[in-house]
Design a protein around this motif. Structure first.
Motif, PDB file in Angstrom:
ATOM      1  N   LEU A 152      64.055  21.773 -40.224  1.00  0.00           N
ATOM      2  CA  LEU A 152      63.527  20.629 -40.962  1.00  0.00           C
ATOM      3  C   LEU A 152      62.566  21.084 -42.057  1.00  0.00           C
ATOM      4  O   LEU A 152      61.777  22.021 -41.866  1.00  0.00           O
ATOM      5  N   GLU A 153      62.599  20.390 -43.187  1.00  0.00           N
ATOM      6  CA  GLU A 153      61.620  20.629 -44.240  1.00  0.00           C
ATOM      7  C   GLU A 153      60.322  19.908 -43.894  1.00  0.00           C
ATOM      8  O   GLU A 153      60.305  19.007 -43.057  1.00  0.00           O
ATOM      9  N   ASP A 154      59.228  20.317 -44.560  1.00  0.00           N
ATOM     10  CA  ASP A 154      57.978  19.574 -44.399  1.00  0.00           C
ATOM     11  C   ASP A 154      58.089  18.269 -45.182  1.00  0.00           C
ATOM     12  O   ASP A 154      59.018  18.074 -45.967  1.00  0.00           O
ATOM     13  N   PRO A 155      57.161  17.310 -44.958  1.00  0.00           N
ATOM     14  CA  PRO A 155      57.278  16.009 -45.637  1.00  0.00           C
ATOM     15  C   PRO A 155      57.404  16.109 -47.152  1.00  0.00           C
ATOM     16  O   PRO A 155      58.179  15.363 -47.771  1.00  0.00           O
ATOM     17  N   GLU A 156      56.660  17.038 -47.788  1.00  0.00           N
ATOM     18  CA  GLU A 156      56.763  17.184 -49.245  1.00  0.00           C
ATOM     19  C   GLU A 156      58.142  17.685 -49.648  1.00  0.00           C
ATOM     20  O   GLU A 156      58.732  17.217 -50.631  1.00  0.00           O
TER      21      GLU A 156
END
Length: 555
Positions: free
Chosen positions: A277-281
């Motif tokens: 998963l990517e971070d929120p940004e």
């Protein structure tokens, strides 16, 4: 006041005794004792309480006794508060109020230990009022008499069994006894009646075996539930938002399979959250929702079980994986690879590097351990699906055959050096009679055999067990081709006698710790017993010898 306290406690005790009698209402009893309202910072304790309330942990005498003990402690506490115990004021005055400690957010490693550690705990001694000293001495005597037990970190110690299933087992055992009595009383005078009774005996034994195998089934919920806390702790630690979805946790599999799935799932979920998963940004930049999704699902299709970990993260980059595989020498520069073949490189041992935080090396951490646990232990496989920028899915495929380490299994009965041995059929691919020109001796002393165009390592069982083979001519011997994971080998024996069902039982003493030989246990065949060959251990020892020889040649 005394009557009111006694009445309240007796109501709770009735609930607990009803739980002991029916096995139902555990959650209400736990709530009545106030255990659900406790502020617990340990994921292990929370998981244990959840498993008890959800019915995964069966209610036993120890649990009921402990709950009744809590009732007694509640009663003494209320009696002390009401001044109904002699010296209660002095006892309460000695209690020092402990300063409240903030709840520490546990780490991802601690959360993983919530289900890796055995669910056992030792009670801390507490200061009691003088009036309770006699009870303390009595309890201490009982505790000293209790035997110490050591539980495996992943073994499932107990299984809940429906009463109707036990009734069917008892009914089949009764039919077994009746059929045996008919055979014993009939003797050899009426051969047709004996043949009919033997057919009925075989039918009853088969049905009994099916029922016993079904009893060993446990739901995947037993290992899926603690994964919630693992994922939550890791996401909080690295600052990612995600929804964790679990599907198919009611699928029941053999206990040996469920035990072996724990560690691989921890690796896959950790990598999905941390590196998939990517971070929120990053998700916002990719046009996605800030909250990612990780899905743990299980289903059955035919004779195989499928357990999948899927995320909607960045996915796997085939170009970067291939470049890293070429750099590590795992891929051939001149060969064209399909995308599915490239993705399989992340499962190779030694693929990951010490470099931190790259998509490729992050995804490779621990994956060779996953493959080893799935392919070697469970004879399964791992498939990878990925779409760059949209996510990846790792699917574990497991055949639903029972483990060959115990129980009733199909096996080959063979002869080596005048002794009889048993080879579980689960590992056997085929039986082949080699010719002289099929066998090639390598410069390092190893032998290979050509089985219809496929080259396998030849392992002489007689040499490995230090026996003298009865057949010197290899064309009169037989080779049993076995498969362990992706590796195939041919085990040479004097003769394969027959195939039949045998009962495999482990040794009562730790033979494998005394003698370093590939023996799984002994198998009971009715008229005699024989040692059971552990093909997996044999192949492993053979590969270790190859590695040691290669290392010695380099030095």
């Amino acid at each position: 006041m005394q009557d009111s306290i006694i009445q309240c406690i007796e109501d709770i005790e009735k609930q607990i005794l009803e739980v002991d009698a029916t096995g139902q209402g555990v959650e209400q009893a736990v709530d009545a004792l106030g255990l659900s309202c406790m502020q617990l910072s340990s994921a292990g304790v929370v998981a244990l309480l959840d498993m008890l309330k959800d019915g995964i942990t069966p209610v036993n005498n120890d649990i009921v006794s402990a709950m009744l003990g809590i009732c007694e402690a509640h009663k003494k506490f209320f009696f002390a508060l009401g001044g109904l115990l002699a010296g209660s004021a002095d006892a309460l005055a000695k209690i020092k109020k402990a300063p409240s400690t903030p709840v520490v957010e546990e780490s991802e490693e601690d959360a993983a230990k919530a289900f890796e550690e055995p669910p056992t705990a030792e009670a801390e001694p507490e200061e009691e009022a003088p009036e309770a000293k006699a009870d303390e001495d009595e309890d201490k005597g009982k505790a000293d008499a209790r035997p110490e037990t050591k539980t495996s970190t992943s073994a499932i110690a107990s299984i809940r069994v429906a009463t109707d299933r036990l009734d069917r087992v008892i009914e089949l055992v009764g039919k077994l006894m009746v059929t045996y009595a008919v055979i014993a009383q009939g003797g050899a005078t009426n051969m047709s009646q004996m043949a009919s009774s033997l057919r009925e005996l075989d039918n009853v034994i088969s049905r009994l075996q099916q029922e016993v195998n079904a009893i060993r089934l446990v739901p995947l919920k037993q290992i899926f539930m603690p994964m919630h806390r693992l994922v939550k702790s890791l996401s909080q630690k690295i600052g990612k938002k995600l929804d964790f979805d679990v599907k198919g946790d009611d699928l029941a599999l053999d206990k040996t399979i469920v035990e072996s799935l724990n560690e691989p799932l921890v690796h896959l979920l950790r990598n999905a959250v941390d590196h998939g998963l990517e971070d929120p940004e990053g998700r916002k930049a990719a046009g996605k929702s800030e909250t990612g999704t990780v899905t743990l699902s299980a289903w059955r299709k035919g004779d195989s079980a499928f357990i999948q970990v899927r995320d909607d993260g960045r996915g796997l980059d085939p170009d970067r994986i291939l470049a890293k595989a070429l750099e590590k020498g795992l891929a051939e520069p001149d060969k064209e690879y399909e995308t599915s073949e490239i993705l399989q490189f992340v499962l190779q041992s030694g693929f990951s590097t010490a470099e931190k935080i790259t998509d490729v090396s992050g995804r490779g951490v621990g994956m060779d351990a996953v493959v080893n646990a799935i392919k070697v232990t469970l004879d399964g496989d791992v498939e990878i699906e990925s779409e760059l920028g949209k996510g990846a899915a790792f699917t574990i495929i497991i055949p639903l055959d029972r483990s060959a380490n115990e129980g009733i299994v199909d096996a080959l009965v063979c002869k080596v050096g005048g002794d009889t041995f048993i080879m579980p059929s689960r590992d056997v691919v085929e039986i082949y009679m080699p010719r002289h020109n099929d066998v090639v001796q390598l410069p390092d002393g190893r032998e290979t055999v050509d089985v219809r165009g496929e080259i396998h390592s030849l392992l002489r069982l007689a040499d490995l067990l230090e026996l003298t083979p009865e057949i010197d001519n290899i064309e009169m011997a037989q080779a049993i081709v076995v498969r362990v994971g992706d590796y195939k080998g041919a085990i040479l024996v004097d003769e394969v006698l027959r195939q039949q069902q045998v009962v495999i039982t482990g040794f009562t003493v730790p033979v494998e710790q005394i003698f370093h030989i590939p023996i799984l246990g002994y198998g009971m065949m009715g008229e005699s017993d024989a040692l059971v060959i552990d093909a997996e251990e044999m192949i492993q020892q053979f590969q270790e010898r190859i590695a040691q020889s290669a290392q010695a040649s380099l030095t």
